[in-house]
Design a protein around this motif. Structure first.
Motif, PDB file in Angstrom:
ATOM      1  N   LEU A   3      -0.475   4.287   2.120  1.00  0.00           N
ATOM      2  CA  LEU A   3       0.291   4.828   3.154  1.00  0.00           C
ATOM      3  C   LEU A   3       1.777   4.995   2.972  1.00  0.00           C
ATOM      4  O   LEU A   3       2.558   6.139   3.147  1.00  0.00           O
ATOM      5  CB  LEU A   3      -0.001   4.054   4.418  1.00  0.00           C
ATOM      6  CG  LEU A   3       0.779   4.364   5.695  1.00  0.00           C
ATOM      7  CD1 LEU A   3       0.510   5.792   6.139  1.00  0.00           C
ATOM      8  CD2 LEU A   3       0.519   3.233   6.858  1.00  0.00           C
ATOM      9  N   ASP A   4       2.628   4.026   2.353  1.00  0.00           N
ATOM     10  CA  ASP A   4       4.094   4.250   2.276  1.00  0.00           C
ATOM     11  C   ASP A   4       4.216   5.454   1.447  1.00  0.00           C
ATOM     12  O   ASP A   4       5.368   6.108   1.731  1.00  0.00           O
ATOM     13  CB  ASP A   4       4.536   2.886   1.923  1.00  0.00           C
ATOM     14  CG  ASP A   4       4.207   2.187   0.706  1.00  0.00           C
ATOM     15  OD1 ASP A   4       3.067   2.624   0.077  1.00  0.00           O
ATOM     16  OD2 ASP A   4       4.866   1.340   0.075  1.00  0.00           O
ATOM     17  N   LYS A   5       3.606   5.578   0.250  1.00  0.00           N
ATOM     18  CA  LYS A   5       3.942   6.456  -0.513  1.00  0.00           C
ATOM     19  C   LYS A   5       3.619   7.956   0.219  1.00  0.00           C
ATOM     20  O   LYS A   5       4.466   8.826  -0.158  1.00  0.00           O
ATOM     21  CB  LYS A   5       3.066   6.414  -1.915  1.00  0.00           C
ATOM     22  CG  LYS A   5       3.505   7.378  -2.893  1.00  0.00           C
ATOM     23  CD  LYS A   5       2.785   7.265  -4.134  1.00  0.00           C
ATOM     24  CE  LYS A   5       3.373   8.526  -5.072  1.00  0.00           C
ATOM     25  NZ  LYS A   5       2.648   8.511  -6.616  1.00  0.00           N
ATOM     26  N   LYS A  14      11.937   9.439   5.249  1.00  0.00           N
ATOM     27  CA  LYS A  14      12.628   9.814   3.736  1.00  0.00           C
ATOM     28  C   LYS A  14      12.655   8.871   2.765  1.00  0.00           C
ATOM     29  O   LYS A  14      12.530   9.234   1.427  1.00  0.00           O
ATOM     30  CB  LYS A  14      13.928  10.017   4.081  1.00  0.00           C
ATOM     31  CG  LYS A  14      14.220  11.074   5.088  1.00  0.00           C
ATOM     32  CD  LYS A  14      14.036  12.473   4.503  1.00  0.00           C
ATOM     33  CE  LYS A  14      14.427  13.373   5.470  1.00  0.00           C
ATOM     34  NZ  LYS A  14      13.233  14.235   6.426  1.00  0.00           N
ATOM     35  N   ARG A  15      12.643   7.579   3.001  1.00  0.00           N
ATOM     36  CA  ARG A  15      12.475   6.385   1.984  1.00  0.00           C
ATOM     37  C   ARG A  15      11.323   5.491   1.843  1.00  0.00           C
ATOM     38  O   ARG A  15      10.896   5.281   3.013  1.00  0.00           O
ATOM     39  CB  ARG A  15      13.697   5.683   1.871  1.00  0.00           C
ATOM     40  CG  ARG A  15      14.771   6.564   1.637  1.00  0.00           C
ATOM     41  CD  ARG A  15      16.486   5.494   1.487  1.00  0.00           C
ATOM     42  NE  ARG A  15      17.373   6.303   1.636  1.00  0.00           N
ATOM     43  CZ  ARG A  15      18.289   6.668   2.579  1.00  0.00           C
ATOM     44  NH1 ARG A  15      17.607   6.277   3.834  1.00  0.00           N
ATOM     45  NH2 ARG A  15      19.254   7.622   2.366  1.00  0.00           N
ATOM     46  N   ARG A  16      10.924   5.376   0.542  1.00  0.00           N
ATOM     47  CA  ARG A  16       9.520   4.445   0.716  1.00  0.00           C
ATOM     48  C   ARG A  16       9.883   3.114   1.217  1.00  0.00           C
ATOM     49  O   ARG A  16       9.272   2.351   1.989  1.00  0.00           O
ATOM     50  CB  ARG A  16       9.192   4.126  -0.883  1.00  0.00           C
ATOM     51  CG  ARG A  16       7.942   3.504  -0.736  1.00  0.00           C
ATOM     52  CD  ARG A  16       7.140   3.962  -2.226  1.00  0.00           C
ATOM     53  NE  ARG A  16       5.903   3.313  -2.111  1.00  0.00           N
ATOM     54  CZ  ARG A  16       5.108   3.362  -3.427  1.00  0.00           C
ATOM     55  NH1 ARG A  16       5.598   4.166  -4.527  1.00  0.00           N
ATOM     56  NH2 ARG A  16       3.900   2.835  -3.440  1.00  0.00           N
ATOM     57  N   ALA A  37       1.488  -1.027   4.786  1.00  0.00           N
ATOM     58  CA  ALA A  37       2.076  -0.134   3.564  1.00  0.00           C
ATOM     59  C   ALA A  37       0.882  -0.030   2.637  1.00  0.00           C
ATOM     60  O   ALA A  37       0.660   1.043   1.964  1.00  0.00           O
ATOM     61  CB  ALA A  37       3.279  -0.671   3.219  1.00  0.00           C
ATOM     62  N   SER A  38      -0.044  -0.786   2.263  1.00  0.00           N
ATOM     63  CA  SER A  38      -0.932  -0.720   1.267  1.00  0.00           C
ATOM     64  C   SER A  38      -2.319  -0.245   1.852  1.00  0.00           C
ATOM     65  O   SER A  38      -3.210   0.304   0.994  1.00  0.00           O
ATOM     66  CB  SER A  38      -1.277  -2.001   0.875  1.00  0.00           C
ATOM     67  OG  SER A  38      -1.920  -2.830   1.775  1.00  0.00           O
TER      68      SER A  38
END
Length: 79
Positions: A3-5, A14-16, A37-38
């Motif tokens: 998800l974060d990527k 804009k940023r991870r 995030a994973s």
């Protein structure tokens, strides 16, 4: 894809590192559930991101490892 990527590559965030913080703070939901995030995302998933008092809802249309700025908006559709 994580998800974060996805949030970074699609430029929804804009940023991870910021995407990680949003997920850890419980401000990101995938298909109505709070997501880490994973969390693995796939085409058709609906992402909701809470930015302060505004909520952005988007459906995943494509998953790409890298993309140009102009093509990033084709990866999702606002709902």
């Amino acid at each position: 894809m994580r998800l974060d990527k996805y949030l970074k590559v699609s430029r929804l965030i804009k940023r991870r590192s910021v995407a990680n913080e949003a997920c850890d703070g419980g401000r990101v939901m995938v298909n109505g559930k709070v997501a880490k995030a994973s969390t693995k995302v796939k085409v058709g998933d609906v992402i909701e991101i809470a930015f302060g008092n505004k909520v952005v809802k988007a459906e995943i249309l494509k998953i790409l490892d890298t993309t140009k700025k102009e093509e990033a908006k084709d990866m999702y559709r606002y709902l």
